[in-house]
Design a protein around this motif. Sequence first.
Motif, mmCIF file in Angstrom:
data_model
loop_
_atom_site.group_PDB
_atom_site.id
_atom_site.type_symbol
_atom_site.label_atom_id
_atom_site.label_comp_id
_atom_site.label_asym_id
_atom_site.label_seq_id
_atom_site.Cartn_x
_atom_site.Cartn_y
_atom_site.Cartn_z
ATOM 1 N N ASP A 117 23.897 26.617 44.282
ATOM 2 C CA ASP A 117 23.664 25.217 43.918
ATOM 3 C C ASP A 117 24.970 24.517 43.572
ATOM 4 O OD1 ASP A 117 20.963 25.625 44.163
ATOM 5 O OD2 ASP A 117 20.577 25.791 42.017
ATOM 6 N N GLU A 118 25.922 25.270 43.007
ATOM 7 C CA GLU A 118 27.164 24.676 42.501
ATOM 8 C C GLU A 118 28.320 24.792 43.483
ATOM 9 O OE1 GLU A 118 28.118 26.155 38.613
ATOM 10 O OE2 GLU A 118 25.999 26.297 38.070
ATOM 11 N N GLY A 119 28.042 25.241 44.694
ATOM 12 C CA GLY A 119 29.115 25.393 45.664
ATOM 13 C C GLY A 119 29.280 26.844 46.086
ATOM 14 N N GLU A 120 30.433 27.142 46.669
ATOM 15 C CA GLU A 120 30.673 28.473 47.225
ATOM 16 C C GLU A 120 31.640 29.252 46.327
ATOM 17 O OE1 GLU A 120 32.693 30.276 51.247
ATOM 18 O OE2 GLU A 120 31.682 28.335 51.411
ATOM 19 N N TYR A 121 31.283 30.508 46.059
ATOM 20 C CA TYR A 121 32.126 31.385 45.247
ATOM 21 C C TYR A 121 32.422 32.644 46.037
ATOM 22 C CZ TYR A 121 30.965 28.303 41.411
ATOM 23 O OH TYR A 121 30.834 27.192 40.617
ATOM 24 N N VAL A 122 33.675 33.071 46.004
ATOM 25 C CA VAL A 122 34.088 34.232 46.793
ATOM 26 C C VAL A 122 34.469 35.381 45.872
ATOM 27 C CG1 VAL A 122 35.671 35.054 48.576
ATOM 28 C CG2 VAL A 122 34.934 32.664 48.577
ATOM 29 N N VAL A 123 33.866 36.534 46.110
ATOM 30 C CA VAL A 123 34.200 37.736 45.342
ATOM 31 C C VAL A 123 34.416 38.890 46.313
ATOM 32 C CG1 VAL A 123 32.905 37.009 43.288
ATOM 33 C CG2 VAL A 123 31.789 38.434 44.984
ATOM 34 N N ARG A 124 35.152 39.887 45.855
ATOM 35 C CA ARG A 124 35.385 41.065 46.686
ATOM 36 C C ARG A 124 34.139 41.939 46.654
ATOM 37 N NH1 ARG A 124 39.909 42.771 48.784
ATOM 38 N NH2 ARG A 124 41.210 41.344 47.575
ATOM 39 N N GLY A 125 33.768 42.506 47.791
ATOM 40 C CA GLY A 125 32.620 43.393 47.808
ATOM 41 C C GLY A 125 32.106 43.640 49.216
#
Length: 123
Positions: free
Chosen positions: A50-58
């Motif tokens: 909802d708040e945009g795109e978040y990038v994490v390692r995985g």
Amino acid sequence: EQNNSHSRFGIKQKEQQQILLTLSDGVKKFGIHQIHYIEVQNRMLHYHTDEGEYVVRGTMQSVEQMLAPYPFIKCNHWYIVNLMHVSEVKKNVAVVGNDELEISRRNRTAFLKALTEYVGGAP
């Protein structure tokens, strides 16, 4: 790494339906309903929320395990979709918010079955 699914934290987490994402500058808490889908690219997970795109390692495997208690299903090799946000399926495409995500032939049957079960209506 503890893999005790019966820990009081695991159970509590399921009740709250929230996950914690480790971002480059800290951690962020998300309600399961806020996540539309997750896209996998080069060992990076792109959470579309909802708040945009978040990038994490995985990896896809790690995210599938973490989201197993919740209504998420893989629609192809790169996407795992929150069934709460699927508004329609047309041919080989799942409509999730404003995005159209391809459903692979291999995953189509399981995807439609999961969606039907989640919505609770037999066709």
